[in-house]
Design a protein around this motif. Structure first.
Motif, short mmCIF file in Angstrom:
data_model
loop_
_atom_site.label_atom_id
_atom_site.label_comp_id
_atom_site.label_asym_id
_atom_site.label_seq_id
_atom_site.Cartn_x
_atom_site.Cartn_y
_atom_site.Cartn_z
N GLN A 39 0.82 -1.21 0.00
CA GLN A 39 0.00 0.00 0.00
C GLN A 39 0.85 1.26 0.00
OE1 GLN A 39 -3.45 0.23 2.49
NE2 GLN A 39 -3.78 -1.98 2.41
N LEU A 40 1.94 1.27 0.77
CA LEU A 40 2.81 2.45 0.78
C LEU A 40 3.45 2.68 -0.58
CD1 LEU A 40 4.56 2.03 4.25
CD2 LEU A 40 2.78 3.69 3.63
N ILE A 41 3.89 1.61 -1.23
CA ILE A 41 4.45 1.75 -2.58
C ILE A 41 3.40 2.26 -3.54
CG2 ILE A 41 5.39 0.45 -4.53
CD1 ILE A 41 6.84 -1.31 -2.37
N ARG A 42 2.18 1.74 -3.49
CA ARG A 42 1.11 2.19 -4.38
C ARG A 42 0.81 3.66 -4.15
NH1 ARG A 42 0.10 2.10 -8.88
NH2 ARG A 42 0.55 -0.10 -8.81
N ILE A 43 0.74 4.10 -2.89
CA ILE A 43 0.49 5.51 -2.58
C ILE A 43 1.60 6.38 -3.17
CG2 ILE A 43 0.43 7.20 -0.70
CD1 ILE A 43 -0.98 4.95 0.96
N GLY A 44 2.84 5.95 -3.02
CA GLY A 44 3.97 6.72 -3.57
C GLY A 44 3.92 6.79 -5.08
N LEU A 45 3.63 5.67 -5.73
CA LEU A 45 3.55 5.66 -7.20
C LEU A 45 2.41 6.54 -7.70
CD1 LEU A 45 4.19 1.87 -7.85
CD2 LEU A 45 5.75 3.77 -8.33
N ASP A 46 1.26 6.46 -7.04
CA ASP A 46 0.12 7.31 -7.43
C ASP A 46 0.44 8.79 -7.25
OD1 ASP A 46 -1.30 5.01 -8.05
OD2 ASP A 46 -2.55 5.07 -6.23
N SER A 47 1.16 9.11 -6.16
CA SER A 47 1.54 10.49 -5.91
C SER A 47 2.50 11.01 -6.98
CB SER A 47 2.19 10.59 -4.53
OG SER A 47 2.67 11.88 -4.29
N LEU A 48 3.48 10.20 -7.35
CA LEU A 48 4.41 10.59 -8.41
C LEU A 48 3.69 10.78 -9.74
CD1 LEU A 48 7.44 8.29 -7.59
CD2 LEU A 48 7.36 10.79 -7.42
N LYS A 49 2.77 9.90 -10.04
CA LYS A 49 2.00 10.00 -11.28
C LYS A 49 1.17 11.29 -11.30
CE LYS A 49 -1.32 7.46 -14.09
NZ LYS A 49 -2.18 6.28 -14.16
N LYS A 54 0.28 16.84 -13.22
CA LYS A 54 0.11 18.26 -12.93
C LYS A 54 1.14 19.08 -13.69
CE LYS A 54 -1.77 18.47 -8.28
NZ LYS A 54 -1.49 18.87 -6.91
N GLN A 55 2.37 18.61 -13.66
CA GLN A 55 3.45 19.34 -14.33
C GLN A 55 3.24 19.36 -15.84
OE1 GLN A 55 6.95 17.35 -12.88
NE2 GLN A 55 7.05 18.62 -11.05
N SER A 56 2.72 18.28 -16.39
CA SER A 56 2.45 18.21 -17.84
C SER A 56 1.29 19.11 -18.24
CB SER A 56 2.13 16.77 -18.24
OG SER A 56 3.23 15.94 -18.03
N ALA A 57 0.36 19.34 -17.31
CA ALA A 57 -0.82 20.15 -17.62
C ALA A 57 -0.55 21.65 -17.49
CB ALA A 57 -1.97 19.76 -16.68
N ARG A 58 0.58 22.02 -16.93
CA ARG A 58 0.89 23.44 -16.79
C ARG A 58 1.15 24.06 -18.15
NH1 ARG A 58 5.40 23.55 -12.05
NH2 ARG A 58 4.06 22.86 -10.36
N PRO A 59 0.59 25.24 -18.37
CA PRO A 59 0.91 25.94 -19.60
C PRO A 59 2.36 26.38 -19.58
CG PRO A 59 -0.64 27.25 -18.28
CD PRO A 59 -0.35 25.97 -17.55
#
Length: 60
Positions: A39-49, A54-59
């Protein structure tokens, strides 16, 4: 059909072990360590994704 799982060894520094021990006591007291780490690994991976999206969506 059962899920295919990979087994690996994880070595962590003392400061992470202290934090993990606290999380185990507080949130995963009735669960095995393997479930907690999954679960901790999944939370970390989801957070990174989410951060990457978010960074890709920035103009820019």
């Amino acid at each position: 059909m059962p899920a295919k799982n990979k087994r690996f060894m994880l070595t962590v520094p003392d400061d992470i072990e202290v934090d993990v021990a606290q999380i185990k006591r507080d949130l995963f007291y009735d669960k095995p360590y393997s479930e907690m780490y999954r679960q901790l690994i999944r939370i970390g991976l989801d957070s990174l994704k989410a951060t990457k999206e978010k960074q890709s969506a920035r103009p820019g």
